[in-house]
Motif scaffolding. Structure first.
Motif, PDB file in Angstrom:
ATOM      1  N   THR A  44       1.902   4.002   0.791  1.00 26.67           N
ATOM      2  CA  THR A  44       2.947   4.978   1.100  1.00 26.67           C
ATOM      3  C   THR A  44       3.922   4.467   2.156  1.00 26.67           C
ATOM      4  OG1 THR A  44       1.427   6.752   0.508  1.00 26.67           O
ATOM      5  CG2 THR A  44       3.377   7.369   1.766  1.00 26.67           C
ATOM      6  N   PRO A  45       3.469   3.877   3.265  1.00 25.61           N
ATOM      7  CA  PRO A  45       4.437   3.358   4.250  1.00 25.61           C
ATOM      8  C   PRO A  45       5.332   2.251   3.674  1.00 25.61           C
ATOM      9  CG  PRO A  45       2.259   3.516   5.239  1.00 25.61           C
ATOM     10  CD  PRO A  45       2.090   3.778   3.773  1.00 25.61           C
ATOM     11  N   MET A  46       4.760   1.418   2.796  1.00 24.44           N
ATOM     12  CA  MET A  46       5.558   0.351   2.200  1.00 24.44           C
ATOM     13  C   MET A  46       6.649   0.948   1.296  1.00 24.44           C
ATOM     14  SD  MET A  46       4.365  -2.990   0.022  1.00 24.44           S
ATOM     15  CE  MET A  46       3.763  -2.059  -1.369  1.00 24.44           C
ATOM     16  N   ILE A  47       6.312   1.985   0.548  1.00 28.52           N
ATOM     17  CA  ILE A  47       7.303   2.650  -0.301  1.00 28.52           C
ATOM     18  C   ILE A  47       8.373   3.305   0.562  1.00 28.52           C
ATOM     19  CG2 ILE A  47       7.638   4.549  -1.930  1.00 28.52           C
ATOM     20  CD1 ILE A  47       4.844   3.876  -3.049  1.00 28.52           C
ATOM     21  N   ASP A  48       7.975   3.929   1.662  1.00 30.17           N
ATOM     22  CA  ASP A  48       8.944   4.545   2.566  1.00 30.17           C
ATOM     23  C   ASP A  48       9.922   3.511   3.119  1.00 30.17           C
ATOM     24  OD1 ASP A  48       7.776   6.986   2.173  1.00 30.17           O
ATOM     25  OD2 ASP A  48       6.614   6.959   4.039  1.00 30.17           O
ATOM     26  N   VAL A  49       9.400   2.374   3.558  1.00 34.25           N
ATOM     27  CA  VAL A  49      10.263   1.321   4.099  1.00 34.25           C
ATOM     28  C   VAL A  49      11.195   0.786   3.015  1.00 34.25           C
ATOM     29  CG1 VAL A  49      10.260  -1.033   5.017  1.00 34.25           C
ATOM     30  CG2 VAL A  49       8.700   0.670   5.952  1.00 34.25           C
ATOM     31  N   THR A  50      10.688   0.629   1.803  1.00 30.82           N
ATOM     32  CA  THR A  50      11.524   0.144   0.690  1.00 30.82           C
ATOM     33  C   THR A  50      12.680   1.101   0.434  1.00 30.82           C
ATOM     34  OG1 THR A  50       9.589  -0.900  -0.307  1.00 30.82           O
ATOM     35  CG2 THR A  50      11.500  -0.568  -1.722  1.00 30.82           C
TER      36      THR A  50
END
Length: 155
Positions: free
Chosen positions: A29-35
């Motif tokens: 989830t954090p990686m998707i948010d940053v993307t």
């Protein structure tokens, strides 16, 4: 004193079985948010151009204009990247000028009775420059603008 196992025969796990490693869940989830934040940042901060710079195309169908009855404005490509294209008031030879000089040149030719203006541009000249010169020519009432293009290459 060193700690000792209560069951010295049970080092691998309960009753001689090897212990399975605990499977960890990877939270993306954090990686998707940053993307998505990066995507939004680049969309907002990028500059949008209305019309891309294009080179003048080769003629496919054309109607010729007599040179004697027309004035010519030529746009020559710059010799280096740092320079801007040169606008020549004439057919490759003549005085150089800017957009204001183009308008005065066309007005002068119009007073002489020459209303057909041929705009020639080298292939390396950006479309935006050609468009600006064309607008300066068309700003004089009664002029007819013709685009000088290269001949279609022979196969």
């Amino acid at each position: 004193m060193a700690s000792r196992s209560l069951f010295p025969d049970d080092e691998d796990g309960a009753f001689g079985r090897k212990r399975k490693p605990v499977e960890g869940d990877l939270d993306i989830t954090p990686m998707i948010d940053v993307t998505f934040l990066l995507l939004i940042f680049f969309m907002v901060s990028s500059t949008m151009r209305g019309k891309p710079d294009l080179d003048v195309p080769v003629a496919q169908h054309a109607t010729g204009v007599f040179d004697a009855g027309a004035a010519v404005v030529t746009i020559m490509a710059a010799d280096s990247v740092a320079e801007s294209p040169r606008i020549v008031l004439g057919d490759v030879q003549g005085p150089e000028g800017d957009l204001g000089d183009v308008r005065r040149y066309v007005e002068e030719k119009s007073r002489e009775g020459i209303h057909k203006i041929v705009l020639k541009a080298e292939g390396d000249v950006a479309h935006g420059i050609v468009e600006e010169v064309a607008k300066a020519i068309k700003s004089v009432d009664g002029t007819e603008l013709y685009m000088g293009v290269g001949d279609k290459p022979q196969s």
